[in-house]
Design an enzyme around this catalytic site. Structure first.
Site, PDB file in Angstrom:
ATOM      1  N   GLU A 160      23.689  -3.631  -1.303  1.00 38.35           N
ATOM      2  CA  GLU A 160      23.613  -2.575   0.203  1.00 38.35           C
ATOM      3  C   GLU A 160      23.963  -3.392   1.382  1.00 38.35           C
ATOM      4  OE1 GLU A 160      20.427   0.671  -0.988  1.00 38.35           O
ATOM      5  OE2 GLU A 160      20.039  -1.196  -2.138  1.00 38.35           O
ATOM      6  N   GLY A 209      16.810   2.937   5.202  1.00 42.71           N
ATOM      7  CA  GLY A 209      18.046   2.812   5.966  1.00 42.71           C
ATOM      8  C   GLY A 209      17.660   3.170   7.435  1.00 42.71           C
ATOM      9  N   TYR A 245      27.214   9.641  -2.052  1.00 40.06           N
ATOM     10  CA  TYR A 245      26.514   8.868  -1.056  1.00 40.06           C
ATOM     11  C   TYR A 245      27.593   8.158  -0.167  1.00 40.06           C
ATOM     12  CZ  TYR A 245      21.768   9.434  -2.321  1.00 40.06           C
ATOM     13  OH  TYR A 245      20.599  10.039  -2.319  1.00 40.06           O
ATOM     14  N   GLU A 270      10.806   7.982  -6.246  1.00 40.70           N
ATOM     15  CA  GLU A 270      10.551   6.588  -5.953  1.00 40.70           C
ATOM     16  C   GLU A 270      10.016   6.390  -4.334  1.00 40.70           C
ATOM     17  OE1 GLU A 270      13.889   4.226  -5.010  1.00 40.70           O
ATOM     18  OE2 GLU A 270      15.080   5.923  -4.116  1.00 40.70           O
ATOM     19  N   ASP A 306      11.118   9.377  -2.133  1.00 38.46           N
ATOM     20  CA  ASP A 306      12.230  10.431  -2.599  1.00 38.46           C
ATOM     21  C   ASP A 306      11.692  11.257  -3.527  1.00 38.46           C
ATOM     22  OD1 ASP A 306      14.007   9.371  -0.866  1.00 38.46           O
ATOM     23  OD2 ASP A 306      15.059   7.958  -2.230  1.00 38.46           O
ATOM     24  N   ASN A 347      10.903   3.629  -1.178  1.00 35.33           N
ATOM     25  CA  ASN A 347      11.648   2.780  -0.603  1.00 35.33           C
ATOM     26  C   ASN A 347      10.986   2.143   0.537  1.00 35.33           C
ATOM     27  OD1 ASN A 347      14.402   3.555  -1.777  1.00 35.33           O
ATOM     28  ND2 ASN A 347      13.708   5.413  -0.943  1.00 35.33           N
ATOM     29  N   SER A 350      20.656   3.343  -3.207  1.00 33.16           N
ATOM     30  CA  SER A 350      21.740   4.267  -2.624  1.00 33.16           C
ATOM     31  C   SER A 350      22.202   4.925  -3.939  1.00 33.16           C
ATOM     32  CB  SER A 350      22.647   3.095  -2.025  1.00 33.16           C
ATOM     33  OG  SER A 350      22.176   2.672  -0.804  1.00 33.16           O
ATOM     34  N   ARG A 364       9.892   5.323   2.683  1.00 33.55           N
ATOM     35  CA  ARG A 364      10.473   6.429   2.383  1.00 33.55           C
ATOM     36  C   ARG A 364      10.458   6.994   1.167  1.00 33.55           C
ATOM     37  NH1 ARG A 364      16.003   6.102   2.220  1.00 33.55           N
ATOM     38  NH2 ARG A 364      15.946   6.799   0.271  1.00 33.55           N
TER      39      ARG A 364
HETATM   40  N1  LIG Z   1      15.451  12.829 -12.494  1.00 36.11           N
HETATM   41  C1  LIG Z   1      16.409  13.158 -11.742  1.00 36.11           C
HETATM   42  N2  LIG Z   1      16.542  14.415 -11.809  1.00 36.11           N
HETATM   43  C2  LIG Z   1      17.626  14.899 -10.852  1.00 36.11           C
HETATM   44  N3  LIG Z   1      18.270  14.290  -9.892  1.00 36.11           N
HETATM   45  C3  LIG Z   1      17.885  12.633  -9.796  1.00 36.11           C
HETATM   46  C4  LIG Z   1      16.881  12.169 -10.635  1.00 36.11           C
HETATM   47  N4  LIG Z   1      16.985  10.815 -10.789  1.00 36.11           N
HETATM   48  C5  LIG Z   1      17.635  10.706  -9.508  1.00 36.11           C
HETATM   49  N5  LIG Z   1      18.400  11.786  -9.023  1.00 36.11           N
HETATM   50  C6  LIG Z   1      19.205  11.930  -7.807  1.00 36.11           C
HETATM   51  O1  LIG Z   1      19.672  10.419  -7.672  1.00 36.11           O
HETATM   52  C7  LIG Z   1      19.311  10.174  -6.328  1.00 36.11           C
HETATM   53  C8  LIG Z   1      19.258   8.627  -6.405  1.00 36.11           C
HETATM   54  O2  LIG Z   1      17.893   8.353  -7.375  1.00 36.11           O
HETATM   55  P1  LIG Z   1      16.780   7.401  -6.754  1.00 36.11           P
HETATM   56  O3  LIG Z   1      15.713   7.671  -8.198  1.00 36.11           O
HETATM   57  O4  LIG Z   1      16.229   8.013  -5.635  1.00 36.11           O
HETATM   58  O5  LIG Z   1      17.353   6.305  -6.770  1.00 36.11           O
HETATM   59  P2  LIG Z   1      17.908   5.115  -5.560  1.00 36.11           P
HETATM   60  O6  LIG Z   1      17.845   5.976  -4.353  1.00 36.11           O
HETATM   61  O7  LIG Z   1      17.081   3.904  -5.640  1.00 36.11           O
HETATM   62  O8  LIG Z   1      19.194   4.816  -6.125  1.00 36.11           O
HETATM   63  C9  LIG Z   1      18.124  10.991  -6.016  1.00 36.11           C
HETATM   64  O9  LIG Z   1      18.163  11.078  -4.708  1.00 36.11           O
HETATM   65  C10 LIG Z   1      18.660  12.284  -6.734  1.00 36.11           C
HETATM   66  O10 LIG Z   1      19.537  12.956  -5.956  1.00 36.11           O
HETATM   67 MG   LIG Z   2      16.473   7.311  -3.714  1.00 34.21          MG
END
Ligand SMILES: Nc1ncnc2c1ncn2[C@@H]1O[C@H](COP(=O)(O)OP(=O)(O)O)[C@@H](O)[C@H]1O
Ligand SMILES: [Mg+2]
Length: 327
Positions: free
Chosen positions: A17, A295, A234, A289, A275, A291, A153, A273
């Site tokens: 990133e 960002g 993204y 998760e 999520d 963070n 990301s 943050r």
């Molecule tokens: N279990 C899930 N069900 C549906 N969508 C998911 C799930 N896990 C992740 N996502 C989608 O993928 C994105 C990134 O996942 P995340 O767990 O936040 O990891 P990171 O942001 O660290 O890459 C989430 O914001 C969501 O849009």
């Molecule tokens: Mg995330």
């Protein structure tokens, strides 16, 4: 404003990133300069510690995402050289960066997070873990989400629709990390709740008696319904953001309450943050998760949420900076 400080803004680095971090760092440098601080930007590499020892800034502002800057490595080094720094300490960084650990801790604490199983490369090679896959598939159902334990990301986040698609998703996620997660897919809306320390602008529904405040809930709305391709979404900005998200008041309150609980549980400091997903069918909220270095580019989620709370970028930067001195 507080007393002018000599601030080293740490950005860039070796993480995947890096590009976002350079943009976050540039934005922070501008903001802090406008506030009257003396600012030096450091693109983090082999010269980091010598440069800090030579320059002797008052404080380090961590604008690093991912590896080194978000996983506790840089935080530990800064403690070793007794330099105050923004945001969470090493242990909280480790808890948040490792999604497997964070999810176990949330599950133990009764915070809803989607069901999951962790899988290590070594347990496949040395413990025959592949034989457990059918059971994992059975308990999580399809589609299911495969992601690296330490991602960011949405890099390496894959959706497998069938058993046949799973091996490809696993290989993809393993290319990012030696530990991956299989997670139940939650169909619904993508939410983010940023939390900052300090008491100003406490929204009536987001306040707790504690030291941290939840900012208005933000929703990331995909422009197209291609839910399998998060990475390109993204990258090329296929997402629009709505803040405050249009939610029932009790959903907003619950999302903020969950974010604050996760913030406290994982021991975050200064800013984070969280999520979440709002499940379409059940109306339930699920925490994905946390963070620790969100960002900070102009279009990032935290600055947008702060703006919705009446906190401009400079005030946000100043508050994060202040977190270095309240540990
Ligand atoms: N279990 C899930 N069900 C549906 N969508 C998911 C799930 N896990 C992740 N996502 C989608 O993928 C994105 C990134 O996942 P995340 O767990 O936040 O990891 P990171 O942001 O660290 O890459 C989430 O914001 C969501 O849009
Ligand atoms: Mg995330």
């Amino acid at each position: 404003m507080s007393e002018a400080k000599k601030v080293a803004v740490l950005k860039g680095g070796r993480s995947l990133e890096r590009t976002v971090s350079l943009r976050s760092g540039a934005q922070v440098q501008d903001g802090l300069q406008r506030l009257g601080h003396e600012v030096v930007g450091i693109d983090v590499g082999a010269e980091l510690v010598p440069a800090l020892l030579a320059d002797r800034p008052d404080v380090a502002f961590i604008a690093l995402h991912g590896r080194d800057g978000e996983d506790g490595t840089v935080q530990g080094l800064l403690e070793a050289i007794a330099l105050p720094y923004t945001g969470s300490g090493p242990a909280a960084c480790m808890r948040c960066t490792d999604k497997v650990l964070a999810k176990h801790l949330m599950r133990e604490a009764g915070i809803p997070t989607p069901d999951f199983h962790a899988l290590r490369e070594t347990s496949i090679k040395e413990l025959g873990a592949a034989a457990a896959l059918p059971g994992m598939e059975g308990s999580l159902g399809f589609p299911l989400v495969v992601k690296p334990a330490k991602g960011g990301s949405a890099l390496g986040v894959k959706f497998a629709r069938t058993s046949e698609e799973l091996p490809g998703s696993l290989v993809g996620a393993f290319s990012y990390d030696r530990t991956i997660l299989l997670e139940r897919y939650v169909k619904g809306r993508d939410l983010a709740v940023s939390v900052i320390d300090g008491e100003r602008s406490v929204p009536p529904d987001g306040s707790t008696p504690g030291r941290a405040t939840a900012l208005p809930v933000l929703e990331a709305v995909p422009r197209e319904e291609d839910f399998y391709d998060y990475e390109s979404r993204y990258e090329i900005g296929m997402t629009t953001f709505v803040c405050p998200a249009e939610l029932a008041p009790d959903t907003t309150a619950r999302a903020q309450e969950l974010a604050l609980r996760v913030y406290e549980l994982l021991g975050c400091h200064g800013v984070a943050r969280i999520d979440l997903m709002l499940e379409q069918d059940s109306g339930e909220l699920w925490v994905l998760e946390a963070n620790v270095v969100p960002g900070l580019t102009e279009t990032s989620l935290l600055p947008q949420a702060a703006d919705a709370a009446g906190i401009g970028f400079e005030e946000l930067a100043e508050r994060i900076l202040a977190s270095a001195f309240t540990r």
